[in-house]
Scaffold this motif. Structure first.
Motif, mmCIF file in Angstrom:
data_model
loop_
_atom_site.group_PDB
_atom_site.id
_atom_site.type_symbol
_atom_site.label_atom_id
_atom_site.label_comp_id
_atom_site.label_asym_id
_atom_site.label_seq_id
_atom_site.Cartn_x
_atom_site.Cartn_y
_atom_site.Cartn_z
ATOM 1 N N UNK A 24 1.581 -15.132 -13.723
ATOM 2 C CA UNK A 24 2.083 -14.732 -12.441
ATOM 3 C C UNK A 24 3.371 -15.646 -12.134
ATOM 4 N N UNK A 25 3.202 -16.719 -11.121
ATOM 5 C CA UNK A 25 4.312 -17.626 -10.920
ATOM 6 C C UNK A 25 4.867 -18.133 -12.117
ATOM 7 N N UNK A 26 6.188 -18.342 -12.150
ATOM 8 C CA UNK A 26 6.934 -18.823 -13.226
ATOM 9 C C UNK A 26 8.309 -19.886 -12.509
ATOM 10 N N UNK A 27 8.351 -21.126 -13.137
ATOM 11 C CA UNK A 27 9.555 -21.895 -12.746
ATOM 12 C C UNK A 27 10.179 -22.623 -13.851
ATOM 13 N N UNK A 28 11.488 -22.799 -14.143
ATOM 14 C CA UNK A 28 12.288 -23.848 -15.081
ATOM 15 C C UNK A 28 12.544 -25.016 -14.243
ATOM 16 N N UNK A 29 12.192 -26.032 -15.196
ATOM 17 C CA UNK A 29 12.545 -27.434 -14.493
ATOM 18 C C UNK A 29 12.666 -28.389 -15.751
ATOM 19 N N UNK A 53 13.618 -30.975 -6.301
ATOM 20 C CA UNK A 53 14.598 -31.550 -7.314
ATOM 21 C C UNK A 53 14.187 -32.506 -8.354
ATOM 22 N N UNK A 54 12.950 -33.476 -7.682
ATOM 23 C CA UNK A 54 12.588 -34.450 -8.433
ATOM 24 C C UNK A 54 11.554 -34.216 -9.627
ATOM 25 N N UNK A 55 11.660 -32.792 -9.861
ATOM 26 C CA UNK A 55 10.421 -32.149 -10.937
ATOM 27 C C UNK A 55 9.138 -31.766 -10.474
ATOM 28 N N UNK A 56 8.741 -32.366 -9.262
ATOM 29 C CA UNK A 56 7.534 -32.160 -8.736
ATOM 30 C C UNK A 56 7.259 -30.697 -8.609
ATOM 31 N N UNK A 57 6.091 -30.240 -9.081
ATOM 32 C CA UNK A 57 5.728 -28.708 -9.011
ATOM 33 C C UNK A 57 4.747 -28.240 -7.992
ATOM 34 N N UNK A 58 5.032 -27.470 -7.307
ATOM 35 C CA UNK A 58 4.185 -26.880 -6.420
ATOM 36 C C UNK A 58 3.584 -25.394 -6.496
ATOM 37 N N UNK A 59 2.454 -25.521 -6.159
ATOM 38 C CA UNK A 59 1.499 -24.165 -6.539
ATOM 39 C C UNK A 59 0.774 -23.629 -5.394
ATOM 40 N N UNK A 60 0.869 -22.254 -5.654
ATOM 41 C CA UNK A 60 -0.061 -21.770 -4.477
ATOM 42 C C UNK A 60 -1.613 -21.743 -4.907
#
Length: 531
Positions: A440-445, A509-516
């Motif tokens: 489901x959720x995706x992000x690039x970092x 911005x610091x690369x921390x990931x947040x998830x629901x």
């Protein structure tokens, strides 16, 4: 009865070595709180539309049990009342139904042709139901299955109602901020009071006075039914939904799941704490502020750690139900919820529709060059919006949900129904990652793609250069509880749909990931241990 939380697991969420996992908000005990009613046992029964669940609360001990769980025959229960025989009658808002739960726990359907079925009340064995929708009806329902008797039609969103000491049926109208009454035997309706703050429930206290919750202002009002004079009992928070009495004690419910006791001196006591209903998508501003979409609420995580409401469904300019969002700077967000993509500014209390006509829009992202992309799970399409034009850049996908851009501008899409992530190209799509369960959720970092797999309950990292894959967190509180298949929530204006869970993912911005943590109603952070 079951557990005191809405979701439990025998295995706690954990991060892989080298990563740290932390809960930023506590789990929710309910999926919001809508209609509430006091049972013969003195406990409070709580309907929860979003979770298709009915719970029961002991207001003194705080003990909470599940009466009808997610996945059962009851779907999106909104309001409840008890017959003289002790059976529970339930309105199922999105499915337009009235169901009956007998004293042994069995369920049977009474009607399925009442779109927006909401307010429900008994009076001397007679059953009354209304439809909370534009042009809704107020009816007496034949408990033996005969045709309803329509008392009124064309009402602007009537809601929770009750018969007063004078024998007249009192009902609020959300669409006009008024409370009206009508004789159940017929006759012309009479307006009792106007100029309210979103009246969504009417009940009577022991003195024969109306008590009404106001969803827009968060006020609890006492209103004289003869004169319309109002007294403010308390102000809780916007999003109040319903109320019930236990003797002289007054309790109110709210969209956040909080049950609040209104004390005689105007103070309040949180009988059951609030929480997130879903949550859905997440986004991080340039300053590192985390924002949370909770469908009918847009919130931010305060530096102190608590959630603060930026806006909610009844706030001026709110774009409607928010499922996916991304912060774009200057206090603005791109938001999708149902068929529309909008640019939204909560402070200015306004939104601009950029794209309309979608089916079930889920994810939204913007590239460094300003191109906006959104996924349509219902049609299997991905749309690109730039300037005043919209084009379909991918079609025929299996339930596309999450969306993200790489630093180079490549558009990536989570194809939930196919268990993969694809890259959108000029000629179609190329598979980037496969073998997933339900991404489901995706992000690039930092040169990596991160994917939430809700079926596996894992967070996966894929190096975009080497394609090396690793699971960095597992046993996450995402998706449905084991063994339960949630039934779809069809939706109805202004709570459009279909509605359903979506596990959002964002990077700071610091690369921390947040998830629901949409299963237990929490928000989690994940970061490398050396950060």
């Amino acid at each position: 009865m079951t557990s005191p939380a809405r979701y439990t697991t025998s295995t706690a969420a954990a991060a892989t070595d080298g990563w740290a996992l932390r809960s930023l908000t506590p789990p929710s005990r309910l999926f919001g709180a809508n209609g509430i009613r006091t049972g013969a046992d003195g406990r409070i029964y709580i309907a929860q539309v979003a979770g298709s669940q009915i719970s029961v609360l002991d207001p003194d001990s705080g003990d909470l049990g599940t009466v009808s769980a997610m996945g059962s025959e009851i779907i999106a229960p909104d309001d409840i009342d008890f017959s003289p025989e002790g059976e529970m009658y339930i309105t199922e808002y999105y499915d337009g139904r009235v169901s009956i739960r007998d004293t042994k726990g069995g369920t049977r359907l009474l009607r399925d042709d009442l779109p927006g079925a909401n307010g429900i009340t008994f009076h001397q064995g007679r059953l009354f139901v209304n439809e909370c929708r534009p042009g809704g009806r107020l009816m007496e329902i034949d408990r033996n299955g005969g045709a309803p008797k329509v008392l009124l039609d064309g009402l602007p969103m009537p809601n929770a109602m009750e018969v007063g000491p004078d024998g007249k049926l009192y009902y609020p109208l959300l669409g006009t901020n008024e409370i009206w009454r009508i004789d159940p035997e017929g006759g012309e309706p009479e307006r009792v009071v106007d100029g309210l703050g979103g009246p969504d429930a009417v009940k009577f206290d022991s003195r024969g006075q109306i008590v009404s919750t106001q969803v827009g202002t968060g006020e609890v009002l006492r209103i004289d039914p003869r004169t319309g004079q109002r007294t403010l009992l308390a102000t809780v928070a916007p999003g109040l939904d319903n109320l019930t009495f236990i003797g002289e004690r007054l309790f109110v419910s709210g969209f956040t799941g909080q049950i609040t006791e209104i004390l005689p001196d105007g103070r309040t006591r949180a009988t059951l704490p609030d929480g997130l209903t879903w949550p859905l998508d997440l986004t991080v501003g340039a300053d590192g502020t985390l924002y949370v979409a909770d469908g009918t609420f847009l919130l931010r995580l305060a530096p102190s750690g608590g959630l603060q409401t930026l806006a909610m469904l009844f706030s001026p300019g709110y774009p409607g139900y928010i499922r996916g969002m991304t912060a774009t700077g200057d206090g603005e967000f791109l938001c999708v919820g149902n068929g529309q993509l909008a640019r939204y500014n909560p402070a200015a209390m306004e939104h601009e529709v950029l794209f309309d006509g979608g089916d079930q829009l889920y994810g939204v992202a913007r590239s460094a060059g300003g191109v906006i992309a959104t996924t349509d799970k219902g049609s299997g399409s991905v749309y690109s919006v730039a300037g005043t034009g919209t084009q379909t850049v991918a079609a025929g996908l299996s339930e596309p949900t999450g969306v993200a851009f790489t630093a180079e501008g490549t558009l990536l899409v989570a194809e939930s129904g196919a268990g993969r992530v694809v890259a959108v190209t000029d000629s179609g799509t190329d598979t980037l990652v496969d073998g997933l369960g339900t991404p489901q959720g995706i992000t690039v970092s930092d040169g990596a793609l991160y994917v939430v797999d809700v079926r596996a309950k894992e967070l996966v990292r894929i190096d975009l250069d080497t394609k090396a894959r690793e699971v960095i967190a597992h046993h996450l509180p995402v998706g449905a509880p084991e063994g339960i298949t949630p039934k779809p929530l069809k939706g109805l204006l202004p709570f459009s749909g279909p509605q359903g869970p979506y596990c959002g993912l964002a990077a700071g911005p610091d690369g921390t990931l947040y998830l629901s943590g949409d299963a237990d109603g929490s928000v989690l952070s994940i970061h490398r241990e050396n950060r």
